[in-house]
Design a protein around this motif. Structure first.
Motif, PDB file in Angstrom:
ATOM      1  N   LEU B 173       0.938  -1.346  -0.087  1.00 25.34           N
ATOM      2  CA  LEU B 173       0.029  -0.075   0.120  1.00 25.34           C
ATOM      3  C   LEU B 173       0.848   1.360  -0.004  1.00 25.34           C
ATOM      4  O   LEU B 173       0.552   2.127  -0.762  1.00 25.34           O
ATOM      5  CB  LEU B 173      -0.930   0.186   1.022  1.00 25.34           C
ATOM      6  CG  LEU B 173      -2.312  -1.097   0.855  1.00 25.34           C
ATOM      7  CD1 LEU B 173      -2.779  -1.007   2.414  1.00 25.34           C
ATOM      8  CD2 LEU B 173      -2.948  -0.607   0.042  1.00 25.34           C
ATOM      9  N   SER B 177       0.285   1.499  -4.089  1.00 25.34           N
ATOM     10  CA  SER B 177      -0.994   1.615  -4.504  1.00 25.34           C
ATOM     11  C   SER B 177      -1.160   3.246  -4.437  1.00 25.34           C
ATOM     12  O   SER B 177      -0.052   3.999  -4.470  1.00 25.34           O
ATOM     13  CB  SER B 177      -1.729   1.485  -3.188  1.00 25.34           C
ATOM     14  OG  SER B 177      -1.734   2.448  -1.898  1.00 25.34           O
ATOM     15  N   VAL B 178      -2.206   3.946  -4.627  1.00 26.53           N
ATOM     16  CA  VAL B 178      -2.638   5.311  -4.655  1.00 26.53           C
ATOM     17  C   VAL B 178      -2.049   6.054  -3.459  1.00 26.53           C
ATOM     18  O   VAL B 178      -1.850   7.276  -3.526  1.00 26.53           O
ATOM     19  CB  VAL B 178      -4.172   5.660  -5.153  1.00 26.53           C
ATOM     20  CG1 VAL B 178      -4.831   5.206  -3.684  1.00 26.53           C
ATOM     21  CG2 VAL B 178      -4.265   6.961  -5.507  1.00 26.53           C
ATOM     22  N   LEU B 179      -1.900   5.190  -2.431  1.00 24.76           N
ATOM     23  CA  LEU B 179      -1.470   5.989  -0.953  1.00 24.76           C
ATOM     24  C   LEU B 179      -0.179   6.355  -1.229  1.00 24.76           C
ATOM     25  O   LEU B 179       0.198   7.025  -0.123  1.00 24.76           O
ATOM     26  CB  LEU B 179      -1.846   4.707   0.104  1.00 24.76           C
ATOM     27  CG  LEU B 179      -3.337   4.674   0.238  1.00 24.76           C
ATOM     28  CD1 LEU B 179      -3.418   3.663   1.441  1.00 24.76           C
ATOM     29  CD2 LEU B 179      -4.244   5.778   0.464  1.00 24.76           C
ATOM     30  N   GLY B 206     -14.142  -0.708  10.249  1.00 22.51           N
ATOM     31  CA  GLY B 206     -13.984   0.403   9.640  1.00 22.51           C
ATOM     32  C   GLY B 206     -12.706   0.603   8.689  1.00 22.51           C
ATOM     33  O   GLY B 206     -12.653   1.440   8.037  1.00 22.51           O
ATOM     34  N   LEU B 207     -11.926  -0.440   8.765  1.00 22.64           N
ATOM     35  CA  LEU B 207     -10.821  -0.539   8.139  1.00 22.64           C
ATOM     36  C   LEU B 207     -10.867  -0.315   6.682  1.00 22.64           C
ATOM     37  O   LEU B 207     -10.239   0.630   6.010  1.00 22.64           O
ATOM     38  CB  LEU B 207      -9.772  -1.902   8.343  1.00 22.64           C
ATOM     39  CG  LEU B 207      -8.538  -1.887   7.430  1.00 22.64           C
ATOM     40  CD1 LEU B 207      -7.539  -1.182   7.720  1.00 22.64           C
ATOM     41  CD2 LEU B 207      -8.055  -3.402   7.485  1.00 22.64           C
ATOM     42  N   ALA B 208     -11.753  -1.154   5.902  1.00 31.45           N
ATOM     43  CA  ALA B 208     -11.765  -0.768   4.395  1.00 31.45           C
ATOM     44  C   ALA B 208     -12.217   0.410   4.219  1.00 31.45           C
ATOM     45  O   ALA B 208     -11.804   0.988   3.207  1.00 31.45           O
ATOM     46  CB  ALA B 208     -12.853  -1.858   3.932  1.00 31.45           C
ATOM     47  N   ALA B 209     -12.919   1.162   4.796  1.00 28.88           N
ATOM     48  CA  ALA B 209     -13.389   2.452   4.454  1.00 28.88           C
ATOM     49  C   ALA B 209     -12.147   3.520   4.738  1.00 28.88           C
ATOM     50  O   ALA B 209     -12.287   4.616   4.267  1.00 28.88           O
ATOM     51  CB  ALA B 209     -14.671   2.737   5.279  1.00 28.88           C
ATOM     52  N   PHE B 212      -8.692   4.796   1.894  1.00 28.72           N
ATOM     53  CA  PHE B 212      -8.745   5.805   1.029  1.00 28.72           C
ATOM     54  C   PHE B 212      -8.970   7.137   1.715  1.00 28.72           C
ATOM     55  O   PHE B 212      -8.517   8.061   1.001  1.00 28.72           O
ATOM     56  CB  PHE B 212     -10.019   5.674  -0.025  1.00 28.72           C
ATOM     57  CG  PHE B 212      -9.911   6.688  -1.067  1.00 28.72           C
ATOM     58  CD1 PHE B 212      -9.293   6.538  -2.176  1.00 28.72           C
ATOM     59  CD2 PHE B 212     -10.817   7.776  -1.221  1.00 28.72           C
ATOM     60  CE1 PHE B 212      -9.129   7.385  -3.185  1.00 28.72           C
ATOM     61  CE2 PHE B 212     -10.733   8.600  -2.123  1.00 28.72           C
ATOM     62  CZ  PHE B 212      -9.712   8.407  -3.076  1.00 28.72           C
ATOM     63  N   SER B 213      -9.501   7.238   2.953  1.00 28.72           N
ATOM     64  CA  SER B 213      -9.542   8.478   3.562  1.00 28.72           C
ATOM     65  C   SER B 213      -8.088   9.005   3.766  1.00 28.72           C
ATOM     66  O   SER B 213      -8.073  10.358   3.700  1.00 28.72           O
ATOM     67  CB  SER B 213     -10.033   8.252   5.035  1.00 28.72           C
ATOM     68  OG  SER B 213     -11.504   8.274   4.902  1.00 28.72           O
ATOM     69  N   ALA B 216      -7.716  10.885   0.535  1.00 26.79           N
ATOM     70  CA  ALA B 216      -8.479  12.101   0.603  1.00 26.79           C
ATOM     71  C   ALA B 216      -7.957  13.154   1.550  1.00 26.79           C
ATOM     72  O   ALA B 216      -7.909  14.504   1.350  1.00 26.79           O
ATOM     73  CB  ALA B 216      -9.873  11.554   0.711  1.00 26.79           C
ATOM     74  N   LEU B 219      -5.034  15.141   0.139  1.00 26.18           N
ATOM     75  CA  LEU B 219      -5.590  15.890  -0.902  1.00 26.18           C
ATOM     76  C   LEU B 219      -6.376  17.153  -0.299  1.00 26.18           C
ATOM     77  O   LEU B 219      -5.935  18.294  -0.776  1.00 26.18           O
ATOM     78  CB  LEU B 219      -6.532  15.278  -2.025  1.00 26.18           C
ATOM     79  CG  LEU B 219      -5.909  14.424  -2.974  1.00 26.18           C
ATOM     80  CD1 LEU B 219      -7.041  13.367  -3.781  1.00 26.18           C
ATOM     81  CD2 LEU B 219      -5.222  15.023  -4.022  1.00 26.18           C
ATOM     82  N   LEU B 220      -7.160  16.947   0.653  1.00 28.44           N
ATOM     83  CA  LEU B 220      -8.232  17.969   0.865  1.00 28.44           C
ATOM     84  C   LEU B 220      -7.615  18.950   2.208  1.00 28.44           C
ATOM     85  O   LEU B 220      -7.906  19.981   1.992  1.00 28.44           O
ATOM     86  CB  LEU B 220      -9.535  17.410   1.343  1.00 28.44           C
ATOM     87  CG  LEU B 220     -10.174  16.761   0.264  1.00 28.44           C
ATOM     88  CD1 LEU B 220     -11.666  16.243   0.768  1.00 28.44           C
ATOM     89  CD2 LEU B 220     -10.653  17.632  -0.821  1.00 28.44           C
ATOM     90  N   ASP B 221      -7.098  18.194   3.089  1.00 29.63           N
ATOM     91  CA  ASP B 221      -6.514  18.859   4.183  1.00 29.63           C
ATOM     92  C   ASP B 221      -5.164  19.083   4.318  1.00 29.63           C
ATOM     93  O   ASP B 221      -4.518  19.439   5.409  1.00 29.63           O
ATOM     94  CB  ASP B 221      -6.939  18.032   5.568  1.00 29.63           C
ATOM     95  CG  ASP B 221      -8.614  17.725   5.589  1.00 29.63           C
ATOM     96  OD1 ASP B 221      -9.256  18.650   4.958  1.00 29.63           O
ATOM     97  OD2 ASP B 221      -9.129  16.874   6.048  1.00 29.63           O
TER      98      ASP B 221
END
Lengths: 302, 302
Positions: B173, B177-179, B206-209, B212-213, B216, B219-221
């Motif tokens: 990862l 990966s994108v991470l 909650g791991l799978a969700a 990608f956070s 994000a 990118l956002l914060d």
């Protein structure tokens, strides 16, 4: 001659349609020059290469683009719209200054969610296409892919978003991890897939422990690659369903996309006795670009 | 001149010790010719290259090996011993027919668990070394690595085993990966690590969700790479702790290994108010090979 140009420009693909004002496509061109392969100054010549024979002498021709072309590393950054919001149109698009006066380029923004942080870029245009067909839809859209998006839609707006890296995880684990020795080939046992989904939805904590079991099962019990591959897929999609249950439970679920991966998501969701609909994703991005162009006509045409 | 040779032959490393009968090492050699780089017929010449200057004219000299050298793709397959069992010794080792009569090679078996399927190859010898120091240990050993092993030990026997691909997942990862765009560099925020561990131990679904956070959030914060890297590590190790809680809860936990990764496991376990001990893994494999050799002397020496 086209009245405008529709462009779906992702990380690894570029699709261009020559469009009439009515929304009918009169031509289509594709290229492998995705955003991931291009530096900012290369976007305009790559696009012109594809459409030069269809440009008017007098311009400019509107070009409406969606996708990663608007990322920070793309042609020109199109700032995200914030949830809740309808899918973005040309009204909030980024205008790109082009060298060639025959085109006038609009890049549609992606959509962001502040908490928990999440983003999409390209899928919002597919959703616009879906809403053009079903403006009253209230429920959840699932867009399977490398990064699968679960999107809450209500009242014509995108109100929530959760992204899962399930497709990318499957690709990495099945081709680059120790599991590659156990899950090769194309065989896929549907019963093992459903069993793995059910097991993990009921016990999501078990995921971490069950991955290496796939390798051990093939070493010790000679589990065949088709069973192991289906189990890996089922574990990962099952974990995604467990972690998105608060989104889809009790709601109208529609999967956008046809073919292999979407069908797996459908089978997985059906193990939970949830009824789910699948609509083809073909044409949905183009329909979303048409919807965005209509907004442009409203605001910019005489 | 050595009385015997101890060999730790893993997928990517080869360590050889020239040993006295007493268990003292009088020399050490290493090579990068791990099992993963060798065809079966190459093992003997690679080993001889390392020890040729130390072989007696009259033989044969016992060579006791552990690790992936005994895998199906290794020098010669050493069938797994079945749990529950003490760590294997030369008594159940595979004898290899060598071309050179000056060496007599024993490959120690790995250990397998039938249900759920699991295996180890190499770690059982570290455990033998640990038990040589603490024969009465009753509890759980955690051996962090690319594939971390949690091993239940009682009455001198290995009674249970669970393997996690956490280290391999983190590597994939964070680099493929994108991470990778969000977690680069060496910075590591310890508070974010502990926060991520706690969050996932309490809510493993909650791991799978949350993967990608991480992307994000950067990118956002503008989340910095040190925070994102620590969060990724904490999510994965936290998921492992949640999925191994039935093994470690209420038991005596000892981590074998020092340094970065073991220290992260210690910090992670301590977030659950579990007291945990860390012992250095240095020398433990060699101590296990010595224990295996003692068995050989009992059964084979005059």
């Amino acid at each position: 001659m086209p009245d405008w140009i529709a462009v779906d420009w992702g990380t690894s693909h570029l699709r261009v349609w020559l469009m009439e004002r009515s929304g009918a496509a009169i031509g289509q061109r594709t290229s492998s020059r995705g955003m991931g392969t291009l530096a900012p100054h290369e976007f305009e010549p790559v696009l012109l290469d594809l459409i030069a024979d269809s440009l008017p002498d007098a311009g400019p021709l509107p070009v409406v683009c969606c996708g990663m072309v608007g990322a920070r590393q793309g042609w020109s950054e199109a700032a995200y719209a914030s949830l809740p919001c309808p899918p973005p149109t040309t009204e909030t698009a980024t205008r790109v200054a082009c060298e060639d006066g025959r085109i006038e380029v609009f890049i549609l923004p992606g959509v962001k969610q502040a908490d928990p942080p999440d983003v999409m870029r390209g899928e919002e245009t597919q959703i616009a296409g879906f809403l053009a067909q079903e403006p009253a839809f209230d429920g959840v859209l699932c867009l399977p892919g490398t990064h699968t998006k679960w999107v809450r839609v209500s009242g014509g707006e995108i109100t929530g978003l959760r992204t899962f890296m399930t497709g990318e995880l499957f690709a990495l684990l099945s081709t680059r991890s120790v599991l590659r020795h156990s899950v090769g080939g194309d065989a896929f046992d549907a019963a093992d897939f459903r069993r793995a989904v059910s097991g993990i939805v009921d016990d999501p904590a078990g995921l971490a422990a069950r991955l290496f079991s796939i390798r051990a099962g093939s070493l010790l019990d000679g589990d065949d690659p088709g069973r192991s591959r289906a189990t890996l897929s089922g574990l990962l999609i099952g974990a995604e369903l467990a972690a998105s249950a608060d989104i889809w439970k009790g709601r109208n679920v529609c999967i956008i996309g046809a073919g292999g991966l979407s069908d797996l998501y459908r089978q997985a969701i059906e193990t939970k006795q949830v009824s789910v609909r699948t609509v083809s994703g073909d044409g949905m991005t183009l329909a979303g670009l048409v919807a965005a162009y209509r907004e442009l006509r409203k605001t910019h045409q005489p």
